[in-house]
Enzyme design. Structure first.
Site, mmCIF file in Angstrom:
data_model
loop_
_atom_site.group_PDB
_atom_site.id
_atom_site.type_symbol
_atom_site.label_atom_id
_atom_site.label_comp_id
_atom_site.label_asym_id
_atom_site.label_seq_id
_atom_site.Cartn_x
_atom_site.Cartn_y
_atom_site.Cartn_z
ATOM 1 N N HIS A 187 0.873 -1.185 0.000
ATOM 2 C CA HIS A 187 0.000 0.000 0.000
ATOM 3 C C HIS A 187 0.902 1.223 0.000
ATOM 4 O O HIS A 187 1.590 1.491 0.980
ATOM 5 C CB HIS A 187 -0.874 -0.034 1.259
ATOM 6 N N ASP A 200 -11.060 -4.068 -3.323
ATOM 7 C CA ASP A 200 -10.708 -3.307 -2.126
ATOM 8 C C ASP A 200 -11.838 -3.397 -1.090
ATOM 9 O O ASP A 200 -12.055 -2.465 -0.314
ATOM 10 C CB ASP A 200 -10.424 -1.837 -2.472
#
Lengths: 350, 434
Positions: free
Chosen positions: B189, B315
């Site tokens: 991330h 997600d």
């Protein structure tokens, strides 16, 4: 006719006669003045006042005109109206405030509303109850108007979606503070005679300021030129697209300004280093007599308060002849009365 | 994982799209004993084995089951948000036949026993395949590397600190280097926590108007650029978990041109929505990383089309009322997506922004290739993870009908076109829309 209405507020709402008010405060007067109702023609076609965004030129002018009448009323000994009689106003302050809360409280009381104050220090809002739960709880008590201040942007709008009454934004995070912009506009209009065409320099912590956002929107809507003056770290990225001129230096920023509007350096919102020190900030951006001289001769100085004297404004300027700061406070009550009055006209059974 | 049906299944008269070999034909697909036998024209006419269930697809689409490379599930630890069971139900309804769950759980998936726990729970309760990614660092703290070798052997398909970034470059460098020895992929991330600061949405005019503090694109690009340099240094296998902006695409382009072993995902939200969709402080659209501008969105879609961005993932991040019905700055980031990933992606296909094959490749074939999983294809012998999609069916998303435990969908009451009508996992129908 006047005597008939002495004790009957509802009647005087029906018979809205406009009587010219004296210019100066008048010594003891009769209850008869209670019958002087403001212009019935003005209607703000919305349930809430959540921001200046979306208000038209006519809306703003209408509110300011209405507020003018309350300015005169507030200077009299007898300041009471009955247009909100029977209404319940709750001032719900999630963020500490002295002047705004006092101003809204006085405004509501002068219009005859029952006003209740709630703040975070004394309530279940501290015990972890969510904003929504607080809203639903208060809504069940049938208030007519809730005045809300909250530290998070958008919180007042969120609350407004959950209640049946009118909601007034008394400041949400860094988003909007509509009644402040209106009182600033009223102060400017009364001193300069107009707003259109004036150059207003808004100086200081633009990034964190809801006052700046509401003022920029309002002044643009009213045809003023707006310039923001701040160090780049205190300017929100994208500010140049708000229809403002941008300056990073007070000499350049104040040039030709009719109004110098100082903002409070919001130290409590500064998680992180935006300016190196208060003294450096004052050196470059604090308004003192020398910097004020860059503005147009006779330029007026404003500040939404509370002031950090010696940080963004020098006492000599704050208390000087060009300062409108105390008048802003006075206009605050009048403008809030106007907003309460205008919104109450849309309430059921109004 | 699933027991296969006793009977073979023939999906007849379908448009068969297999992105693993650029196949787009009208024909039949035969499934038996949990695997795909063949996909071609005229299987039905030539005669099928006795006892075959023949399903007339009437021209609908058949594609490989989707592999969702990034889904946050609350199990273990936060079953109130989502369990492996509820997530798998949502996945099946959305055409996702393999969920890759993230290690941001309680406890963290950072040791082989927890990997084993998740796999066992999934085997017993989930109706689709589930594979966990394990943490890069213990407790997702960004300090000490996990047992990458043992975790991979236990079944972790890749390594990530989930929604967290490894801020310490030295830790990241070592993880990339060490993981390289096991051919383990590091999924990262890319958001610099210091540059995020108190930011809650994309930095720019819109954030300024809402009075919200912004997150600059540099928060993403600084971290991505750093990572790419570390990949060059260490030679590891690297995947950017969620790229959102044009600037990141340029960095990615350079890395790929330089021959580095680098790939990237974009979330379905970032290819279908932009920051303006936040409108009046809609917290369901508060995401991490944040939604960007329309120019960024368009560039992302194009990059998926060209293959520069390899994967579209959901997600999926279930958040309940307590964490979402708050002022924007205080609300938790994240949106659910397992059930809507495909149908939202079809908006792009119907709008002419992307080819169907490219969309399906990014949602099935590419994740399979990157993670070394057997799905993502309709080739003979592949596992029978197959979806049937009615491309043109119009519907309105009713949050109450969602299978996920949380209803934080950005497509709340959206008008959608196209939905999954049948999901087959290992030869067994696990979802049917009637």
């Amino acid at each position: 006719m006047l005597n008939e209405n002495i004790n009957d507020g509802d009647e005087c709402l029906v018979d809205r006669r406009v009587t010219p008010l004296p210019d100066k405060p008048v010594a003891p007067i009769g209850l008869a003045l209670m019958t002087i109702a403001p212009k019935p023609s003005f209607v703000l076609s919305r349930r809430h006042l959540l921001g200046i965004e979306g208000l038209s030129h006519a809306d703003i002018s209408g509110l300011l005109d209405l507020a003018e009448e309350f300015v005169d009323l507030n200077r009299q000994v007898e300041k009471k109206r009955a247009s909100l009689r029977g209404r319940t106003q709750i001032n719900l302050f999630f963020e500490v405030s002295t002047r705004t809360q006092a101003s809204f409280e006085l405004a509501g009381k002068r219009l005859g509303a029952d006003v209740m104050n709630m703040s975070t220090s004394s309530s279940s809002m501290r015990k972890g109850e969510t904003l929504i739960d607080t809203a639903i709880t208060l809504n069940a008590m049938h208030p007519d108007i809730i005045v809300v201040r909250h530290h998070a942007s958008g919180a007042v709008e969120l609350l407004a979606r959950k209640v049946d009454c009118s909601v007034i934004n008394a400041g949400d995070g860094s988003h909007e503070h509509p009644t402040q912009a209106l009182l600033d506009a009223l102060t400017i209009r009364r001193n300069k005679g107009h707003i259109e065409g004036l150059l207003v320099a808004i100086c200081g912590d633009i990034l964190h300021s809801r006052v700046a956002r509401s003022n920029i929107i309002l002044l643009n809507a009213m045809g003023a030129r707006v310039r923001v003056v701040a160090p780049s770290t205190l300017l929100p990225p994208g500010i140049e697209r708000f229809g403002v001129e941008v300056a990073r230096d007070m000499r350049e920023g104040l040039a030709d300004a009719d109004i110098v509007m100082m903002l409070r350096l919001q130290r409590e919102r500064m998680n992180g280093s935006y300016v190196p020190s208060m003294s450096e900030y004052f050196h470059y951006y604090g308004l003192d007599e020398k910097k004020l001289a860059y503005a147009k001769p006779g330029a007026m100085v404003m500040h939404p308060g509370p002031m950090n004297r010696g940080v963004e404004i020098d006492s000599i300027v704050a208390d000087g002849a060009q300062s409108l700061i105390r008048e802003q406070v006075e206009m605050g009550v009048a403008v809030r009365m106007a907003v309460l009055e205008a919104l109450s006209r849309n309430l059921p059974n109004a | 994982m699933m027991l296969s049906d006793r009977h073979p299944i023939l999906l007849a008269n379908a448009r068969i799209v297999d992105p693993s070999r650029d196949l787009d034909i009208v024909g039949d697909l035969l499934i038996a004993e949990g695997v795909i036998r063949e996909a071609k024209k005229g299987i039905g006419a030539a005669g099928v084995p006795e006892g075959t269930d023949v399903i007339d697809c009437r021209g609908r689409l058949i594609a490989p089951g989707l592999i969702d490379m990034r889904a946050f599930i609350g199990e273990p630890g936060e079953a109130n948000r989502e369990t492996l069971a509820s997530a798998s139900q949502a996945a099946a309804a959305g055409g996702v036949t393999t969920i890759i769950c993230q290690p941001d759980t309680s406890p963290t998936i950072d040791n082989p026993a927890t990997v084993d726990f998740v796999l066992r729970r999934a085997r017993d309760n989930a109706i689709v395949h589930v594979h966990p990614m394990a943490a890069i660092t213990k407790g997702l703290e960004g300090k000490e590397m996990t047992e990458i070798g043992l975790l991979k052997a236990a079944g972790a398909v890749a390594f990530t600190d989930g929604a967290k970034s490894v801020a310490n470059a030295q830790v990241m460098r070592r993880a990339l280097t060490y993981a390289g020895d096991f051919d383990a992929m590091i999924v990262h991330h890319t958001e610099d926590p210091n540059l995020i600061g108190d930011g809650v949405m994309n930095e720019g005019e819109f954030a300024a108007r809402l009075g919200l503090l912004g997150i600059p694109k540099a928060a993403e690009t600084v971290m991505l650029e750093r990572d790419i340099r570390l990949v060059a240094l260490s030679g590891g296998r690297y995947h950017a978990a969620s790229v959102t902006c044009v600037d990141s695409l340029e960095i990615l382009r350079r890395a790929k041109d330089a021959g580095l072993n680098v790939s990237a995902s974009a979330s379905i939200n970032h290819v279908t929505l932009n920051e303006n969709d936040i409108g009046p402080y809609r917290t369901f659209l508060k995401l991490a990383p944040p939604l960007r501008t329309e120019d960024d969105r368009k560039a992302l879609v194009q990059a998926v089309g060209s293959g520069l961005v390899d994967v579209i993932m959901s997600d999926h991040n279930p958040q309940d009322v307590e964490t979402k019905r708050l002022p924007f700055a205080e609300a938790a980031p994240g949106a659910i997506g397992l059930e809507t990933m495909l149908t939202a992606g079809l908006r792009l296909v119907h709008g002419g922004e992307i080819e169907l094959t490219a969309l399906l490749r990014a949602m099935s074939t590419r994740p399979a290739e990157l993670l070394g999983l057997p799905g993502g294809t309709l080739k003979s012998g592949a596992p029978a993870d197959v979806i049937v999609v009615d491309m043109d069916l119009p519907w309105v998303l009713d949050p109450d009908e969602l299978k996920s435990k949380c209803k934080n969908t950005p497509f709340d009451e959206a008008r959608l076109t196209g939905r999954v009508v049948r999901t087959i996992v290992s030869g067994r129908t696990v979802y049917e829309y009637v």
